[in-house]
Motif scaffolding. Structure first.
Motif, PDB file in Angstrom:
ATOM      1  N   ILE A 136     -13.291 -25.233 -56.211  1.00 35.01           N
ATOM      2  CA  ILE A 136     -13.572 -26.621 -56.605  1.00 35.01           C
ATOM      3  C   ILE A 136     -14.812 -26.695 -57.498  1.00 35.01           C
ATOM      4  CG2 ILE A 136     -12.416 -27.620 -54.611  1.00 35.01           C
ATOM      5  CD1 ILE A 136     -15.144 -28.132 -53.359  1.00 35.01           C
ATOM      6  N   ALA A 137     -15.771 -25.781 -57.277  1.00 38.28           N
ATOM      7  CA  ALA A 137     -16.979 -25.788 -58.109  1.00 38.28           C
ATOM      8  C   ALA A 137     -16.637 -25.444 -59.556  1.00 38.28           C
ATOM      9  CB  ALA A 137     -18.005 -24.809 -57.558  1.00 38.28           C
ATOM     10  N   LEU A 308     -22.249 -32.816 -48.155  1.00 39.66           N
ATOM     11  CA  LEU A 308     -23.516 -33.074 -48.840  1.00 39.66           C
ATOM     12  C   LEU A 308     -23.317 -33.113 -50.348  1.00 39.66           C
ATOM     13  CD1 LEU A 308     -26.083 -30.905 -46.817  1.00 39.66           C
ATOM     14  CD2 LEU A 308     -25.968 -33.403 -46.936  1.00 39.66           C
ATOM     15  N   ALA A 309     -22.452 -32.211 -50.849  1.00 38.83           N
ATOM     16  CA  ALA A 309     -22.156 -32.203 -52.281  1.00 38.83           C
ATOM     17  C   ALA A 309     -21.502 -33.521 -52.705  1.00 38.83           C
ATOM     18  CB  ALA A 309     -21.245 -31.026 -52.617  1.00 38.83           C
ATOM     19  N   LEU A 310     -20.581 -34.011 -51.885  1.00 34.72           N
ATOM     20  CA  LEU A 310     -19.955 -35.314 -52.170  1.00 34.72           C
ATOM     21  C   LEU A 310     -21.012 -36.417 -52.176  1.00 34.72           C
ATOM     22  CD1 LEU A 310     -16.674 -35.144 -50.034  1.00 34.72           C
ATOM     23  CD2 LEU A 310     -16.832 -35.282 -52.535  1.00 34.72           C
ATOM     24  N   ALA A 311     -21.932 -36.314 -51.225  1.00 32.13           N
ATOM     25  CA  ALA A 311     -22.998 -37.323 -51.145  1.00 32.13           C
ATOM     26  C   ALA A 311     -23.885 -37.270 -52.385  1.00 32.13           C
ATOM     27  CB  ALA A 311     -23.831 -37.090 -49.887  1.00 32.13           C
ATOM     28  N   ILE A 312     -24.226 -36.055 -52.835  1.00 30.51           N
ATOM     29  CA  ILE A 312     -25.054 -35.901 -54.040  1.00 30.51           C
ATOM     30  C   ILE A 312     -24.368 -36.521 -55.252  1.00 30.51           C
ATOM     31  CG2 ILE A 312     -25.928 -34.183 -55.691  1.00 30.51           C
ATOM     32  CD1 ILE A 312     -26.509 -32.371 -53.270  1.00 30.51           C
ATOM     33  N   CYS A 313     -23.049 -36.391 -55.282  1.00 29.21           N
ATOM     34  CA  CYS A 313     -22.286 -36.911 -56.425  1.00 29.21           C
ATOM     35  C   CYS A 313     -22.145 -38.438 -56.386  1.00 29.21           C
ATOM     36  CB  CYS A 313     -20.908 -36.252 -56.454  1.00 29.21           C
ATOM     37  SG  CYS A 313     -19.861 -36.821 -57.802  1.00 29.21           S
ATOM     38  N   ARG A 331     -24.540 -31.634 -60.673  1.00 28.80           N
ATOM     39  CA  ARG A 331     -25.496 -31.266 -59.620  1.00 28.80           C
ATOM     40  C   ARG A 331     -24.763 -30.907 -58.322  1.00 28.80           C
ATOM     41  NH1 ARG A 331     -30.649 -35.446 -59.872  1.00 28.80           N
ATOM     42  NH2 ARG A 331     -31.004 -35.361 -62.138  1.00 28.80           N
ATOM     43  N   ALA A 332     -23.739 -31.661 -58.008  1.00 31.56           N
ATOM     44  CA  ALA A 332     -22.970 -31.396 -56.786  1.00 31.56           C
ATOM     45  C   ALA A 332     -22.260 -30.053 -56.863  1.00 31.56           C
ATOM     46  CB  ALA A 332     -21.953 -32.511 -56.554  1.00 31.56           C
ATOM     47  N   LEU A 333     -21.737 -29.742 -58.061  1.00 30.79           N
ATOM     48  CA  LEU A 333     -21.048 -28.459 -58.234  1.00 30.79           C
ATOM     49  C   LEU A 333     -22.022 -27.292 -58.093  1.00 30.79           C
ATOM     50  CD1 LEU A 333     -18.717 -29.361 -61.232  1.00 30.79           C
ATOM     51  CD2 LEU A 333     -18.110 -29.230 -58.812  1.00 30.79           C
ATOM     52  N   ILE A 334     -23.221 -27.462 -58.654  1.00 36.34           N
ATOM     53  CA  ILE A 334     -24.260 -26.433 -58.498  1.00 36.34           C
ATOM     54  C   ILE A 334     -24.567 -26.240 -57.009  1.00 36.34           C
ATOM     55  CG2 ILE A 334     -26.707 -25.931 -58.892  1.00 36.34           C
ATOM     56  CD1 ILE A 334     -26.414 -27.376 -61.593  1.00 36.34           C
ATOM     57  N   PHE A 335     -24.687 -27.349 -56.320  1.00 34.26           N
ATOM     58  CA  PHE A 335     -24.968 -27.323 -54.880  1.00 34.26           C
ATOM     59  C   PHE A 335     -23.889 -26.530 -54.137  1.00 34.26           C
ATOM     60  CE2 PHE A 335     -25.159 -29.062 -50.593  1.00 34.26           C
ATOM     61  CZ  PHE A 335     -26.520 -29.144 -50.365  1.00 34.26           C
ATOM     62  N   LEU A 336     -22.632 -26.725 -54.505  1.00 32.16           N
ATOM     63  CA  LEU A 336     -21.526 -26.013 -53.853  1.00 32.16           C
ATOM     64  C   LEU A 336     -21.600 -24.518 -54.100  1.00 32.16           C
ATOM     65  CD1 LEU A 336     -18.359 -28.245 -54.400  1.00 32.16           C
ATOM     66  CD2 LEU A 336     -19.553 -27.770 -52.267  1.00 32.16           C
ATOM     67  N   VAL A 337     -21.873 -24.136 -55.333  1.00 33.43           N
ATOM     68  CA  VAL A 337     -21.950 -22.707 -55.668  1.00 33.43           C
ATOM     69  C   VAL A 337     -23.072 -22.044 -54.881  1.00 33.43           C
ATOM     70  CG1 VAL A 337     -22.407 -21.038 -57.502  1.00 33.43           C
ATOM     71  CG2 VAL A 337     -20.940 -23.006 -57.947  1.00 33.43           C
ATOM     72  N   ILE A 338     -24.217 -22.714 -54.851  1.00 34.35           N
ATOM     73  CA  ILE A 338     -25.366 -22.149 -54.132  1.00 34.35           C
ATOM     74  C   ILE A 338     -25.066 -21.994 -52.642  1.00 34.35           C
ATOM     75  CG2 ILE A 338     -27.781 -22.525 -53.491  1.00 34.35           C
ATOM     76  CD1 ILE A 338     -27.996 -24.237 -56.076  1.00 34.35           C
ATOM     77  N   SER A 339     -24.343 -22.952 -52.086  1.00 36.39           N
ATOM     78  CA  SER A 339     -24.145 -22.999 -50.633  1.00 36.39           C
ATOM     79  C   SER A 339     -23.176 -21.955 -50.106  1.00 36.39           C
ATOM     80  CB  SER A 339     -23.646 -24.380 -50.227  1.00 36.39           C
ATOM     81  OG  SER A 339     -22.348 -24.612 -50.754  1.00 36.39           O
ATOM     82  N   CYS A 340     -22.446 -21.270 -50.979  1.00 39.04           N
ATOM     83  CA  CYS A 340     -21.468 -20.269 -50.523  1.00 39.04           C
ATOM     84  C   CYS A 340     -22.157 -19.229 -49.638  1.00 39.04           C
ATOM     85  CB  CYS A 340     -20.828 -19.593 -51.726  1.00 39.04           C
ATOM     86  SG  CYS A 340     -19.469 -18.508 -51.282  1.00 39.04           S
TER      87      CYS A 340
END
Length: 682
Positions: A136-137, A308-313, A331-340
C-alpha cells in the motif's frame, strides 16, 4: 517449570513471514501454507535447495545468488535509466503515460511477488503483514505521482529480502552440516563378503567394514584391535581419538588409518548422532522470551501503525488551514514504510539461531533459544564430580582385607557382583581382578541407590558399596572412613566386615581452567557428589571450587539445588549419571555430559556437551551472553532509528529515502550484526 521438548520434529521450515521469520528445515518437504516465505523468489529458492537430495552443503550457489538478485538487477537498471531520462538527459517522449508505463514495468519484477504475498496473507487472515505495508505504501506513492520513489522503496526492500535469505541460508548451512556426518550407506560383512547397504537396514550385531577416510554410519563396538578416528562431527574437536578393541565408537566418526571392523550395537535411528540431529532440529521450537515478545508485539504493532498512518493522512484536514491531501498522504506512506517491523522479526530469531549454530560447531547443543537466554544470566553452576570434573576412569589403588579372609576369593565374588553394575567403579574392579568367573552363582542381586550392591553367595549375604551401606545393614567396622582420602568400596560377607578397596579417579585436564573461567564470569561454583566427602573436598580444593558436599544421595542433590534456588538465584546443574537426571530436571538449565553421559540425563538436559570437556560450560555461558547482547543491540537499533524517522516522517521532515533506510537499511544492519556470532571464536 520449564518445558522439556521431547517430540521428534521431523522438519522445520526456514522462512520470513511476519509471525515466524526463522525456522529450520531438515527434511525435504515443501513449505506449508502457514509457512510462506517473504517473496516468490525466496519460496523458489527454498524449494529448489530443499528438494535437491544431493546438495548437502545447503549453501546458496553462485548461480542461485544471481537468480535471486536478477529481478532487483533488472529493476535497478531500468530505474536508473528512468531517473537519467527524468533529470539528467530529459527526453521529450518520456512523459505522461509513457513515463507511467515505464515505471510500472520497472516496479513489477520486485513489486509483484510482494503484492502476491500480501494477497495470500490476507486470504489467511493476516491482513497487517509487512507485505501489505510495503504494497500500500508503494502503490500509494504511484497514486500521487512519486514513481521513482515508489520503485526505489520496493527495490531496496527486495534487495534486503535477498540479503536476509542469504544470511538465513548461512545459518541454516552451519546446522545442516551435521547431516553430512551421517552416511546413508555402509559396507557390511555378510557370508564373508562385503555388501554395500542402506544404513537404516543394518541390524544390531552385524559387522561393518570401515575403510580409511570413511564415516561411520551407526554406533557400535570396535572389533579390530585398534583404530584412530576424527570425532569433530560429534565433539567439535579435530584431535584424533584412538579406540581399542571393545570400546564404543559412534556414528559420524571418520576412520583415519587402517581398515576397521565395527559390531553394530544401536539401531540407525537411535545412534548418538541421530539424537544430536534431533536435538538440533528441535532447538528453535522453544523460543526465548525476547523472541516470543517480539512476535506478539509485531501482531499488535503493525495494525496500530496502519491506523496511525490513516490518522496522519486524514485528521489534519480538520486542523490544518492549507490542508493538501497529496502532501499528507505522502507523509502517511513514509510512516508506513518506516513502521515495517522487518529488522525485529528477522534479526532477532536469526541472532538466536546463530547462537545455537555457533554452539553446535563447538560441540555444545542447546535444545532451545530460551536456554541461551537463561544461561546468559546464570548465577550458580552446580556440578557433579565423577565424569564431569574427573575422568570417570577409576583405578584400584589398594586392597585392604582382614587376613582371616581369602583375599582372592573375596575379590572374585566382588568382581562377579560388580558385573551387574555399569558404574565406573565396577570397570576399575574388572580391570584389577580380570574377567568375572562365570562359575560363581549369585542370587538376589539388588542395587541400592546411593549405597551399593547386595547379593547372596552360597547362602551368605555379600554387600559391596560405601560405608553407608554397612551402616544400613548394621555391619560393624573398626576404621574411620573419613581418614581415607580415596574413594572407598567397603565389603561385607556373611554379616562380617571384610575390608575395603580404594579407588582413585584423575581430574580432567581443563577442570581447573573451567573453574577459573566461571569465576571470571562472576559465577559461584558448587560441587555435589555421592562420593565420600573427603574425596569431594580434596578435588574441590585442588580446583578452587567455592563449595563442595559429598556422601549425597540423588534426593540430597535435589534438596541442595532447591536451597540455592530458594535464595532467588538461578542454577545450572552439570552431570552425567542416571542419578543426576532428577536434579538436572529441576535446575534452571540442566547441562549433560554427552560423551560418557547416560541417555536419561541427556534426554532430560537442556544443554548437551558432546565431548565431556568441562571447559565447554563457561563457553556455553559466553555464547549465551554474546547472543543476548547481539539481540538487544538489534532491538535498540531498530526501535531507536525507527522512532526518530517516524517522528520526522510524521512532521514532513523525512522523505521516502530516509524511510527506506529506517526500514531496509536498519534491517540489513541488524542482520549483519546477528550473523557476527557465527564468526566469533569462543
Amino acid at each position: 517449570m520449564k518445558h522439556k521438548h521431547k517430540d521428534n520434529v521431523q522438519h522445520k521450515q526456514l522462512c520470513c513471514t511476519q509471525e515466524e521469520k526463522i525456522h529450520i528445515q531438515t527434511g525435504t518437504k515443501h513449505l506449508s501454507q502457514d509457512e510462506d516465505c517473504c517473496s516468490s523468489q525466496k519460496n523458489k529458492h527454498h524449494k529448489d535447495s530443499d528438494n535437491d537430495e544431493h546438495d548437502h552443503s545447503h549453501s546458496v550457489s553462485t548461480d542461485n545468488v544471481f537468480k535471486m538478485f536478477l529481478p532487483a538487477i533488472i529493476s535497478l537498471v531500468l530505474l536508473l535509466t528512468g531517473i537519467v531520462m527524468d533529470y539528467w538527459l530529459p527526453q521529450t517522449w518520456f512523459t505522461n503515460w509513457v513515463r507511467v508505463v515505464w515505471y510500472v514495468v520497472v516496479y513489477l519484477p520486485v513489486g509483484l511477488p510482494v503484492i502476491k504475498e500480501a494477497i495470500q496473507s490476507i486470504r489467511k487472515g493476516d491482513v497487517f503483514s509487512e507485505f501489505f505495508l510495503m504494497s500500500i505504501a508503494t502503490i500509494g506513492a504511484f497514486a500521487i505521482g512519486e514513481y521513482p520513489e515508489a520503485v526505489a522503496v520496493m527495490l531496496f526492500y527486495a534487495i534486503g529480502e535477498v540479503f536476509q535469505t542469504l544470511a538465513v541460508s548461512r545459518a541454516k548451512a552451519n546446522i545442516k552440516s551435521l547431516l553430512d556426518q551421517r552416511p546413508d550407506q555402509v559396507t557390511v560383512l555378510r557370508n564373508n563378503e562385503t555388501e554395500i547397504v542402506k544404513a537404516e537396514s543394518v541390524s544390531i550385531g552385524e559387522i561393518i567394514q570401515l575403510k580409511p577416510g570413511e564415516k561411520l554410519g551407526l554406533d557400535g563396538e570396535l572389533v579390530s584391535n585398534m583404530a584412530s578416528f576424527n570425532t569433530s562431527a560429534l565433539t567439535g574437536e579435530s584431535k584424533p581419538d584412538t579406540k581399542n578393541k571393545g570400546e564404543t565408537v559412534w556414528a559420524g566418526m571418520i576412520n583415519l588409518n587402517s581398515v576397521a571392523l565395527i559390531k553394530v550395537t544401536t539401531a540407525y535411528t537411535d545412534s548418538k548422532l541421530s539424537k544430536i540431529l534431533e536435538l538440533v532440529q528441535n532447538a528453535t521450537s522453544q523460543k526465548a522470551p525476547t523472541e516470543l515478545f517480539i512476535r506478539k508485539f509485531a501482531k499488535i504493532y503493525t495494525p496500530i501503525v496502519v491506523f496511525l498512518a490513516l490518522a496522519i493522512c486524514l485528521i489534519p484536514y480538520f486542523f490544518v488551514a492549507d490542508y493538501q491531501f497529496k502532501e499528507w498522504l505522502y507523509r502517511a506512506l513514509i510512516f508506513l514504510v518506516i513502521s515495517c517491523p522487518c529488522a525485529l522479526v528477522i534479526s532477532i530469531p536469526l541472532g538466536y539461531f546463530g547462537g545455537i549454530g555457533a554452539a553446535s560447531r563447538n560441540g555444545i547443543l542447546f535444545k532451545g533459544s530460551n536456554f541461551l537466554d537463561t544461561l546468559a544470566s546464570i548465577q550458580n553452576v552446580v556440578m557433579d564430580k565423577t565424569g564431569t570434573m574427573t575422568e570417570g576412569v577409576f583405578k584400584v589403588q589398594e586392597v585392604v582385607f582382614d587376613t582371616t579372609f581369602d583375599k582372592y576369593e573375596i575379590l572374585k565374588i566382588v568382581n562377579v557382583l560388580e558385573s551387574h553394575s555399569t558404574h565406573p567403579v565396577a570397570t576399575a574392579i574388572h580391570e584389577y581382578v580380570g574377567k568375572p568367573d562365570n562359575q560363581i552363582r549369585l542370587d538376589g542381586v539388588e542395587e541400592i541407590v546411593g549405597h551399593g550392591l547386595k547379593a547372596t553367595v552360597n547362602g551368605k549375604k555379600l554387600l559391596v558399596g560405601n560405608f553407608k551401606l554397612m551402616d544400613k545393614f548394621e555391619i560393624q567396622y573398626n576404621i574411620d572412613p573419613n581418614s581415607i582420602v580415596y574413594t572407598t568400596i567397603a565389603v561385607a560377607y556373611d554379616n562380617i566386615f571384610v575390608g575395603y578397596i580404594t579407588i582413585a579417579d584423575s581430574i580432567k585436564e581443563d577442570a581447573k581452567q573451567t573453574i577459573n573461567l566461571l569465576h571470571k564470569l562472576n559465577i559461584k561454583v558448587t560441587m555435589l557428589s555421592g562420593d565420600k566427602s573427603t574425596v569431594v573436598k580434596y578435588v574441590a580444593n585442588q580446583l578452587g571450587i567455592d563449595q563442595a558436599f559429598g556422601d549425597l544421595l540423588p534426593e540430597d542433590k535435589v534438596n541442595r539445588v532447591k536451597d540455592i534456588k530458594a535464595q532467588g538465584k538461578s542454577v545450572a546443574f552439570v552431570g552425567d549419571g542416571v542419578n543426576d537426571a532428577p536434579v538436572v530436571a529441576i535446575s534452571d538449565v540442566g547441562i549433560a555430559m554427552g560423551g560418557l553421559g547416560s541417555d536419561a540425563t541427556i534426554e532430560t538436559a537442556d544443554v548437551v556437551i558432546q565431548d565431556d570437556m568441562p571447559s565447554k560450560i563457561p563457553m556455553a555461558i559466553t555464547i549465551g551472553k554474546q547472543t543476548k547482547k547481539i539481540v538487544w543491540q538489534n532491538i535498540s537499533l531498530a526501535f531507536g532509528v525507527k522512532a526518530i524517522v517516524l517522528v520526522l516522517g510524521a512532521g514532513g521532515l523525512a522523505t521516502m529515502w530516509e524511510a527506506v533506510f529506517a526500514d531496509v537499511g536498519v534491517a540489513l544492519l541488524a542482520i549483519f550484526n546477528a550473523v557476527r556470532i557465527q564468526r566469533m571464536k569462543f
